[in-house]
Design an enzyme around this catalytic site. Sequence first.
Site, mmCIF file in Angstrom:
data_model
loop_
_atom_site.group_PDB
_atom_site.id
_atom_site.type_symbol
_atom_site.label_atom_id
_atom_site.label_comp_id
_atom_site.label_asym_id
_atom_site.label_seq_id
_atom_site.Cartn_x
_atom_site.Cartn_y
_atom_site.Cartn_z
ATOM 1 N N CYS A 123 0.064 79.831 27.186
ATOM 2 C CA CYS A 123 0.287 79.806 25.731
ATOM 3 C C CYS A 123 -0.202 81.253 25.190
ATOM 4 C CB CYS A 123 -0.823 78.846 25.000
ATOM 5 S SG CYS A 123 -0.323 77.237 25.466
HETATM 6 P P1 NAD Z 1 5.647 72.158 30.901
HETATM 7 O O1 NAD Z 1 6.377 73.123 31.258
HETATM 8 O O2 NAD Z 1 4.157 71.845 31.459
HETATM 9 O O3 NAD Z 1 6.257 70.964 30.543
HETATM 10 C C1 NAD Z 1 7.361 70.850 29.787
HETATM 11 C C2 NAD Z 1 8.117 69.613 30.233
HETATM 12 O O4 NAD Z 1 9.440 69.324 29.558
HETATM 13 C C3 NAD Z 1 8.618 69.620 31.707
HETATM 14 O O5 NAD Z 1 7.988 68.767 32.437
HETATM 15 C C4 NAD Z 1 10.081 69.645 31.747
HETATM 16 O O6 NAD Z 1 10.623 69.033 32.603
HETATM 17 C C5 NAD Z 1 10.253 68.935 30.495
HETATM 18 N N1 NAD Z 1 11.733 69.001 29.834
HETATM 19 C C6 NAD Z 1 12.312 69.996 29.622
HETATM 20 N N2 NAD Z 1 13.515 69.418 29.128
HETATM 21 C C7 NAD Z 1 13.535 68.209 29.138
HETATM 22 C C8 NAD Z 1 14.707 67.274 28.763
HETATM 23 N N3 NAD Z 1 15.877 67.614 28.404
HETATM 24 N N4 NAD Z 1 14.327 65.894 29.152
HETATM 25 C C9 NAD Z 1 13.064 65.442 29.597
HETATM 26 N N5 NAD Z 1 12.109 66.601 29.793
HETATM 27 C C10 NAD Z 1 12.494 67.748 29.906
HETATM 28 O O7 NAD Z 1 5.105 73.007 29.528
HETATM 29 P P2 NAD Z 1 3.616 72.490 28.629
HETATM 30 O O8 NAD Z 1 2.573 73.342 29.079
HETATM 31 O O9 NAD Z 1 3.507 70.995 28.653
HETATM 32 O O10 NAD Z 1 4.139 73.031 27.082
HETATM 33 C C11 NAD Z 1 4.833 72.305 26.260
HETATM 34 C C12 NAD Z 1 5.038 72.898 24.943
HETATM 35 O O11 NAD Z 1 3.750 72.691 24.274
HETATM 36 C C13 NAD Z 1 5.360 74.326 25.001
HETATM 37 O O12 NAD Z 1 6.052 74.674 23.734
HETATM 38 C C14 NAD Z 1 3.657 74.842 24.782
HETATM 39 O O13 NAD Z 1 3.826 76.012 24.104
HETATM 40 C C15 NAD Z 1 3.226 73.937 23.903
HETATM 41 N N6 NAD Z 1 1.762 73.840 24.232
HETATM 42 C C16 NAD Z 1 1.218 74.046 25.388
HETATM 43 C C17 NAD Z 1 -0.198 73.964 25.507
HETATM 44 C C18 NAD Z 1 -0.777 74.127 27.111
HETATM 45 O O14 NAD Z 1 -1.999 74.168 27.263
HETATM 46 N N7 NAD Z 1 0.034 74.072 28.273
HETATM 47 C C19 NAD Z 1 -1.030 73.838 24.396
HETATM 48 C C20 NAD Z 1 -0.584 73.820 22.951
HETATM 49 C C21 NAD Z 1 0.671 73.862 22.944
#
Ligand code: NAD
Length: 421
Positions: free
Chosen positions: A264
């Site tokens: 992030c």
């Molecule tokens: P991640 O990469 O761990 O997870 C994203 C998931 O989306 C993956 O499992 C991927 O396979 C899935 N995906 C993508 N396209 C897809 C589709 N067409 N159909 C179904 N699934 C699909 O990412 P994350 O860390 O969970 O972050 C997700 C969002 O949340 C990002 O925008 C990130 O900036 C935000 N965020 C993350 C955190 C954190 O601590 N990780 C905190 C706040 C916000």
Amino acid sequence: MHISIIGTGYIGSVTGACFADMGHHVIFVGRDQKKLDLIRAGKSPIFEPGLDQLLTKNRKNIETATDLSETVQRTDLTFICVGTPPKKDGSSDLSQVEVVSKTIGKSLGSHTKYHTIITKSTVLPGTAEDFIIPLLEKESGKKASVDFGISSNPEFLKEGTAVEDFFHTDRVVIGVQDQRTREILETLYSPLNVPIFTTTIRTSEMIKFASNAFLATKISFANEIGNLCKASGIDSYDVFTGVGLDTRINPKFFRSGLGFGGSCFPKDVNALIAHARSKGIDPIILHSVIETNEDQPRRMIDLLKKHLDPKGHTIGILGLAFKPDTDDIRESRAIPVIRLLLQAGAKVSVYDPEAMGNFRELFPDISYAVSGLEVLASDAVLIITEWKEFESLDYHGKLVIDGRRIEKALREAAVYEGMCW
Ligand code: NAD
């Protein structure tokens, strides 16, 4: 309520499990069948304390699916939790958001019930209005805030304490543009008994970036002052204890050392820089936040070189995850540190309680130890992640360069260098 969660990564899996625990029926939609199988078996697809238990306990409220369009039809709310990774120029890659928005839009076209789409993925201000809503409206032939609800609900949880953070967050931020969606979202979150701040969609998107940029700034500030403390023979931890007692400032996020990583802070600060530039603004502070952070790994290697030339020596690395209690290695400071060591001709032996599997994909050719103890047999040890178990290792007789302030190492090591103390 019936809720679809798109994405089974760090945010999707935690959000879905927590909503299931609140009594909602949750359908996880993913592309990775292995992760879906784990969830269906009540097991977490990531290492996150408390998540396994939550998924097991709420199995009766949880389903998994691969067909997003069909899942939208069977639910009332859809949370978009897909990734928004950085592009080369720092701006956000919205391709995952685009794909799912189009599919949701198509599905909404033939949906008879009212459905609300909520973006939890971190997206820049204006993304819902200028990108997501037009896609949904085009594909569905329907009007946002009239025929379907639309909201932005940025996520503030921290990996490692994500479940705890979900239920006891400082605040829930909801961006809406109509009363009906506002009521749906406020009703959903009201059982948490936490402050709910409802605002426009564009503002809520900016709140997420402003929050992360501020926290990253606080860390880089602590590191800049910490570097100065180090050069002046002052312990920056004492300094920030004194500074943090000021209630206007608060003591959190003042752990000076090796700098921030994770999926992030680096990504979101760089995206905000790219966004500012696109608006003709040069964000001087944000540039410096990144620059200071990028320089800390080099400082760590310089401290090592004061005592030992890494060339030909085995350097032990304690910790690979970007922070403790997660297996997430995205932007971990271990990555630049190990690159610098390899460039300097060192052999590298690493250990992390949870993140070795993920790290092996990035660095298949370094040596993976079975324990912290094995790493301690190296010629020098670098502490990268403050895992609790590193507090119980025996550092007597060792050369330790500490990026995270492990007190036992500070007390016991034969030669000890703290990064900012
Ligand atoms: P991640 O990469 O761990 O997870 C994203 C998931 O989306 C993956 O499992 C991927 O396979 C899935 N995906 C993508 N396209 C897809 C589709 N067409 N159909 C179904 N699934 C699909 O990412 P994350 O860390 O969970 O972050 C997700 C969002 O949340 C990002 O925008 C990130 O900036 C935000 N965020 C993350 C955190 C954190 O601590 N990780 C905190 C706040 C916000």
